[in-house]
Scaffold this active site. Structure first.
Site, PDB file in Angstrom:
ATOM      1  N   LYS A 121      -1.176   0.359  -1.370  1.00  0.00           N
ATOM      2  CA  LYS A 121      -0.832  -0.320   0.519  1.00  0.00           C
ATOM      3  C   LYS A 121      -0.874  -0.853   1.392  1.00  0.00           C
ATOM      4  CE  LYS A 121      -4.384   0.392   4.103  1.00  0.00           C
ATOM      5  NZ  LYS A 121      -4.993  -0.068   4.268  1.00  0.00           N
ATOM      6  N   ASN A 122      -1.602  -2.128   0.930  1.00  0.00           N
ATOM      7  CA  ASN A 122      -1.505  -3.622   2.196  1.00  0.00           C
ATOM      8  C   ASN A 122      -0.861  -4.628   1.039  1.00  0.00           C
ATOM      9  OD1 ASN A 122      -3.476  -2.978   3.075  1.00  0.00           O
ATOM     10  ND2 ASN A 122      -5.123  -3.963   1.739  1.00  0.00           N
ATOM     11  N   ARG A 180      -2.307  -1.953  11.373  1.00  0.00           N
ATOM     12  CA  ARG A 180      -2.961  -3.610  11.772  1.00  0.00           C
ATOM     13  C   ARG A 180      -2.202  -3.395  11.397  1.00  0.00           C
ATOM     14  NH1 ARG A 180      -6.303  -6.680  13.884  1.00  0.00           N
ATOM     15  NH2 ARG A 180      -5.780  -7.985  12.386  1.00  0.00           N
ATOM     16  N   CYS A 189      -7.991  -0.306  11.188  1.00  0.00           N
ATOM     17  CA  CYS A 189      -8.818  -0.397  11.309  1.00  0.00           C
ATOM     18  C   CYS A 189     -10.104  -1.375  11.878  1.00  0.00           C
ATOM     19  CB  CYS A 189      -9.364  -0.126   9.357  1.00  0.00           C
ATOM     20  SG  CYS A 189      -9.451   1.137   8.464  1.00  0.00           S
ATOM     21  N   ARG A 238     -10.958  -8.439  14.293  1.00  0.00           N
ATOM     22  CA  ARG A 238      -9.757  -9.107  13.327  1.00  0.00           C
ATOM     23  C   ARG A 238      -9.050  -9.711  13.814  1.00  0.00           C
ATOM     24  NH1 ARG A 238      -8.660  -4.018   9.902  1.00  0.00           N
ATOM     25  NH2 ARG A 238      -7.737  -5.243   8.190  1.00  0.00           N
ATOM     26  N   PRO A 239      -9.595 -11.222  14.320  1.00  0.00           N
ATOM     27  CA  PRO A 239      -8.407 -11.709  15.639  1.00  0.00           C
ATOM     28  C   PRO A 239      -7.051 -11.922  14.567  1.00  0.00           C
ATOM     29  CG  PRO A 239     -10.022 -13.294  13.953  1.00  0.00           C
ATOM     30  CD  PRO A 239     -10.241 -11.969  13.804  1.00  0.00           C
ATOM     31  N   ILE A 240      -6.244 -13.325  14.947  1.00  0.00           N
ATOM     32  CA  ILE A 240      -4.865 -13.326  14.011  1.00  0.00           C
ATOM     33  C   ILE A 240      -4.150 -14.380  14.818  1.00  0.00           C
ATOM     34  CG2 ILE A 240      -3.969 -10.960  14.107  1.00  0.00           C
ATOM     35  CD1 ILE A 240      -2.213 -11.288  16.449  1.00  0.00           C
ATOM     36  N   ASP A 241      -5.558 -14.790  15.529  1.00  0.00           N
ATOM     37  CA  ASP A 241      -5.362 -16.804  15.589  1.00  0.00           C
ATOM     38  C   ASP A 241      -4.678 -17.808  14.438  1.00  0.00           C
ATOM     39  OD1 ASP A 241      -7.836 -16.197  14.917  1.00  0.00           O
ATOM     40  OD2 ASP A 241      -8.141 -18.611  13.838  1.00  0.00           O
ATOM     41  N   GLN A 242      -4.853 -17.578  13.191  1.00  0.00           N
ATOM     42  CA  GLN A 242      -3.721 -18.087  12.094  1.00  0.00           C
ATOM     43  C   GLN A 242      -2.662 -17.913  12.306  1.00  0.00           C
ATOM     44  OE1 GLN A 242      -6.219 -20.208  10.487  1.00  0.00           O
ATOM     45  NE2 GLN A 242      -7.157 -20.266  12.449  1.00  0.00           N
ATOM     46  N   ASP A 290     -12.525  -4.447   0.515  1.00  0.00           N
ATOM     47  CA  ASP A 290     -12.546  -3.469   0.904  1.00  0.00           C
ATOM     48  C   ASP A 290     -12.790  -2.587  -0.195  1.00  0.00           C
ATOM     49  OD1 ASP A 290     -10.884  -4.731   2.483  1.00  0.00           O
ATOM     50  OD2 ASP A 290      -8.887  -3.883   1.373  1.00  0.00           O
ATOM     51  N   ARG A 334      -5.313   7.318   5.425  1.00  0.00           N
ATOM     52  CA  ARG A 334      -3.907   6.262   5.791  1.00  0.00           C
ATOM     53  C   ARG A 334      -3.661   5.080   4.178  1.00  0.00           C
ATOM     54  NH1 ARG A 334      -5.972   2.659   9.951  1.00  0.00           N
ATOM     55  NH2 ARG A 334      -4.789   0.848   8.608  1.00  0.00           N
TER      56      ARG A 334
HETATM   57  N1  EPU Z   1      -9.274 -13.889  10.333  1.00  0.00           N
HETATM   58  C1  EPU Z   1      -9.088 -15.175  11.464  1.00  0.00           C
HETATM   59  N2  EPU Z   1      -8.575 -15.567  11.879  1.00  0.00           N
HETATM   60  C2  EPU Z   1      -6.832 -14.802  11.447  1.00  0.00           C
HETATM   61  C3  EPU Z   1      -6.954 -13.852  10.457  1.00  0.00           C
HETATM   62  C4  EPU Z   1      -8.112 -13.571   9.556  1.00  0.00           C
HETATM   63  O1  EPU Z   1     -10.186 -15.601  11.579  1.00  0.00           O
HETATM   64  O2  EPU Z   1      -5.787 -15.184  11.853  1.00  0.00           O
HETATM   65  C5  EPU Z   1     -10.679 -13.720   9.795  1.00  0.00           C
HETATM   66  C6  EPU Z   1     -11.075 -12.084   9.599  1.00  0.00           C
HETATM   67  O3  EPU Z   1     -11.737 -12.247  10.680  1.00  0.00           O
HETATM   68  C7  EPU Z   1     -11.682 -12.031   7.680  1.00  0.00           C
HETATM   69  C8  EPU Z   1     -10.782 -13.074   7.254  1.00  0.00           C
HETATM   70  O4  EPU Z   1     -10.316 -14.874   7.993  1.00  0.00           O
HETATM   71  O5  EPU Z   1     -12.857 -12.631   8.628  1.00  0.00           O
HETATM   72  C9  EPU Z   1     -10.096 -12.423   6.405  1.00  0.00           C
HETATM   73  O6  EPU Z   1      -8.699 -11.708   6.711  1.00  0.00           O
HETATM   74  P1  EPU Z   1      -7.419 -11.141   6.841  1.00  0.00           P
HETATM   75  O7  EPU Z   1      -6.512 -12.258   7.688  1.00  0.00           O
HETATM   76  O8  EPU Z   1      -7.422 -12.205   5.497  1.00  0.00           O
HETATM   77  O9  EPU Z   1      -6.973  -9.713   6.427  1.00  0.00           O
HETATM   78  P2  EPU Z   1      -6.126  -9.424   6.524  1.00  0.00           P
HETATM   79  O10 EPU Z   1      -4.752  -9.575   6.825  1.00  0.00           O
HETATM   80  O11 EPU Z   1      -5.617  -8.636   8.909  1.00  0.00           O
HETATM   81  C10 EPU Z   1      -6.149  -7.639   4.538  1.00  0.00           C
HETATM   82  C11 EPU Z   1      -5.703  -6.316   4.354  1.00  0.00           C
HETATM   83  C12 EPU Z   1      -7.421  -5.584   4.267  1.00  0.00           C
HETATM   84  C13 EPU Z   1      -8.447  -6.324   4.274  1.00  0.00           C
HETATM   85  C14 EPU Z   1      -7.788  -8.020   3.789  1.00  0.00           C
HETATM   86  C15 EPU Z   1      -9.240  -9.118   3.359  1.00  0.00           C
HETATM   87  C16 EPU Z   1      -4.219  -5.556   5.182  1.00  0.00           C
HETATM   88  C17 EPU Z   1      -2.915  -4.750   6.005  1.00  0.00           C
HETATM   89  N3  EPU Z   1      -5.493  -5.454   4.718  1.00  0.00           N
HETATM   90  O12 EPU Z   1      -6.343  -7.587   6.304  1.00  0.00           O
HETATM   91  O13 EPU Z   1      -7.499  -4.399   3.927  1.00  0.00           O
HETATM   92  O14 EPU Z   1      -9.845  -5.891   3.822  1.00  0.00           O
HETATM   93  O15 EPU Z   1      -6.920  -8.709   3.619  1.00  0.00           O
HETATM   94  O16 EPU Z   1      -8.991  -8.651   1.927  1.00  0.00           O
HETATM   95  O17 EPU Z   1      -3.583  -6.719   3.886  1.00  0.00           O
HETATM   96  C18 EPU Z   1      -8.015  -1.915   3.995  1.00  0.00           C
HETATM   97  O18 EPU Z   1      -7.062  -2.235   3.088  1.00  0.00           O
HETATM   98  O19 EPU Z   1      -9.227  -1.161   4.264  1.00  0.00           O
HETATM   99  C19 EPU Z   1      -7.978  -3.255   4.886  1.00  0.00           C
HETATM  100  C20 EPU Z   1      -8.691  -3.343   5.803  1.00  0.00           C
END
Ligand code: EPU
Length: 417
Positions: free
Chosen positions: A22-23, A92, A116, A121-125, A304, A396
Site C-alpha cells: 500500500k505505502n 493521507r 488515519c 502528523r505534520p508535513i513541515d519537512q 505500522d 484501506r
Molecule cells: N514528521 C514530522 N514532519 C514531517 C513529516 C513527518 O515531524 O513533515 C514526523 C511524524 O510526525 C512522525 C515521523 O516524522 O513522527 C515519521 O513520519 P513519516 O513522515 O515517516 O510518516 P508518513 O510518511 O506520513 C508513512 C506511512 C505510514 C507509516 C509512517 C512511518 C504512507 C502513506 N504512510 O507515513 O503508514 O506509519 O510512514 O513508517 O507511506 C499505515 O500504513 O498505516 C501508515 C500510517
C-alpha cells in the site's frame, strides 16, 4: 456500513499470498503523473486507498485503466487543477500530489491530507524540501499552494527521517534543474521502490535506501512498466495472526530481508520462524515469553506493526513494554483491546502489556492498524464472537482480508450494520 464478525479459536493453517505494498502504491500512482506517456504498474494491492487515488487521477485528466492488479496510467493530458477538497481529504498520501504536480507543472494547490488520525502528523519537512528547491508555499483558504517558476536542485537536511517528505522531495527534484541531495533521508523499502520507478522513467537517483539520496533533475520523464514490492506490513500482520492463534502459516511473496525486525522479535518470544527465499513460515507455540519492542524507523521495528504486535504480546507470559518512537500516541487500539479483556496501560509513548486471555466483544477500529490489532485479537479469542466496526479503515490497507483469513481456516464474515 459493514462490520466484521470473527469467531475465534481456530489456529490459522495454510498459505497466504501477500499483495503489493500500500505505502508504495500510494506514492507510485502520483509519481506516474510526472511522465509524459503511459506508466503501467503491476502487483497493485486491491484496497480502497488505491481506488480513491485512481479516481483523483481521472479528475485531473489522466487516463486510468485497471485490470486485476495492473493499473495503466496515461498522464499525457493531465491538467493542473487545484484540489482543495473532495477525495484528497480521504487519503493521507494525497500529499504526494504536491511533489508530483509541482514537478510536472511548477504548481500545486492541494487540501490538507486526511487519512488515519492517530495523533499529530505534520508535513513541515515536505514544505521545507519544496522551499529548498525554490518553491513558494502559502496557505490558500486552508489549502496548500506551492509554486515555482523553475525548481532548482538543492541540499535538504531533514530534521526527521520522514518517509513522506523523502518521497515528495524526490518527486519534485526529479524535474528540477541540477542536483538535489537529501540528507537524513528515510530508508524504508518503499523509498527504493519509488526511486526504481523514477529511474525507469528516466530520472537519475542514487542512494535510495540510505540516508543520503542524490537526484539529478531531467527535463522530461517517460512512461515505463514497474512491479510493486510486496507489502511488508500485511505480511507482518499475517505472521502475527498465525502466531497469536498457534497456527502454521506460509506467508508467501515477501522479501524476508524487509521482515528482519519482526522476525527477530517473534523468535525472541519463542515463535518458530523459518525464512525461505520469498516466503516466511510461522509455526506457533502454546506459550510465548514477554518481550520489549521499540518501534523505530526502518530497519527498526515498523510502527505500522506496533498495534497488531500489542495484541500478540497479550498472549505472552509476563509483562512486555512496547514503545513507539515514531508516533508516540498511536494507541487507539488499546481501549478496544482492553474491552476484549487485555491488561494494558499506556505510559507516555509506551504500552505496558501483561499477558492474559482475550474474550469476544463489540469493538471499533479507529484506524487501519488499530483495526488489524483487533482482527488478530478476535482470531485469538477462544470460541467467542468479536464484532468489529470501522471496517472501512481496515479496507484501506488489507487486500482480500476476509478471503485470505477464510482460506487459512478462520471463521470470519462481513455483516451489514
Ligand atoms: N514528521 C514530522 N514532519 C514531517 C513529516 C513527518 O515531524 O513533515 C514526523 C511524524 O510526525 C512522525 C515521523 O516524522 O513522527 C515519521 O513520519 P513519516 O513522515 O515517516 O510518516 P508518513 O510518511 O506520513 C508513512 C506511512 C505510514 C507509516 C509512517 C512511518 C504512507 C502513506 N504512510 O507515513 O503508514 O506509519 O510512514 O513508517 O507511506 C499505515 O500504513 O498505516 C501508515 C500510517
Amino acid at each position: 456500513m459493514e462490520k466484521l464478525m470473527i469467531r475465534g479459536g481456530r489456529p490459522l493453517r495454510g498459505t497466504v499470498g501477500i499483495s503489493g505494498a500500500k505505502n508504495s502504491a500510494v506514492a507510485l500512482i502520483p509519481a506516474a503523473l510526472l511522465a509524459e506517456s503511459e506508466v503501467v504498474l503491476d502487483n497493485l494491492p486491491i484496497i480502497s486507498d488505491v481506488a480513491v487515488y485512481s479516481e483523483i487521477l481521472q479528475e485531473l485528466g489522466a487516463e486510468v485503466h485497471r485490470a486485476g492488479d495492473t493499473m495503466r496510467i496515461n498522464p499525457a493530458d493531465l491538467k493542473s487543477l487545484p484540489m482543495p477538497n473532495g477525495k484528497v481529504k480521504m487519503l493521507r498520501a494525497s500529499y504526494y500530489l504536491m511533489g508530483a504536480m509541482l514537478g510536472r507543472f511548477g504548481e500545486a494547490t492541494i487540501g490538507l491530507p486526511g487519512g488515519c488520525n492517530f495523533g499529530p502528523r505534520p508535513i513541515d519537512q515536505h514544505i521545507k524540501g519544496f522551499e529548498a528547491l525554490g518553491a513558494v508555499v502559502s496557505n490558500d483558504h486552508g489549502s496548500i499552494r506551492i509554486t515555482a517558476k523553475q525548481l532548482k536542485g538543492a541540499k535538504v537536511y531533514l530534521d526527521v527521517a520522514s518517509v513522506g517528505a523523502t518521497i515528495n522531495i524526490m518527486l519534485a527534484a526529479s524535474r528540477a534543474k541540477g542536483s538535489t541531495i537529501i540528507e537524513n533521508a528515510a530508508k524504508e523499502p518503499e523509498i527504493i521502490d519509488v526511486a526504481t520507478l523514477l529511474t525507469a522513467m528516466g530520472a537519475t537517483i542514487k542512494g535510495a535506501g540510505t540516508e543520503t539520496i542524490r537526484i539529478e533533475g531531467v527535463d522530461e520523464l517517460r512512461g515505463c512498466r514497474h512491479s510493486i514490492i510486496p507489502d511488508r506490513i500485511q505480511a507482518g500482520t499475517y505472521m502475527i495472526a498465525a502466531a497469536a492463534t498457534g497456527g502454521n502459516v506460509l506467508v508467501d511473496n515477501v522479501i524476508p530481508k524487509h521482515m528482519e525486525a519482526i522476525t527477530a522479535k517473534m523468535e525472541e518470544m519463542g515463535v518458530e520462524v523459518q525464512e525461505l527465499d520469498e516466503a516466511i513460515r510461522i509455526i506457533g507455540r502454546p506459550e510465548y515469553q514477554a518481550v520489549d519492542v521499540k518501534a523505530l524507523v526502518y530497519p527498526g521495528f515498523a510502527t505500522d506493526l506496533q498495534s497488531p504486535m500489542t495484541t500478540l504480546l497479550t498472549q505472552a507470559r509476563g509483562v512486555s513494554i512496547l514503545t513507539d518512537y515514531v508516533y508516540g500516541t498511536r494507541f487507539k487500539h488499546i481501549p478496544e483491546l482492553v474491552r476484549m479483556g487485555a491488561n494494558i496501560r499506556v505510559e507516555g509513548r509506551s504500552a505496558i502489556v501483561e499477558g492474559t486471555k482475550l474474550n469476544g466483544a463489540k469493538v471499533k477500529a479507529a484506524d487501519l492498524r488499530a483495526g488489524a490489532a483487533l482482527v488478530v485479537g478476535a482470531l485469538a479469542v477462544q470460541d467467542d464472537i468479536t464484532e468489529i466496526t470501522g471496517v472501512e479503515f481496515i479496507d484501506r490497507g488489507y487486500d482480500s482480508l476476509v478471503d485470505n483469513l477464510r482460506m487459512l481456516g478462520a471463521d470470519v464474515w462481513r455483516e451489514t450494520e
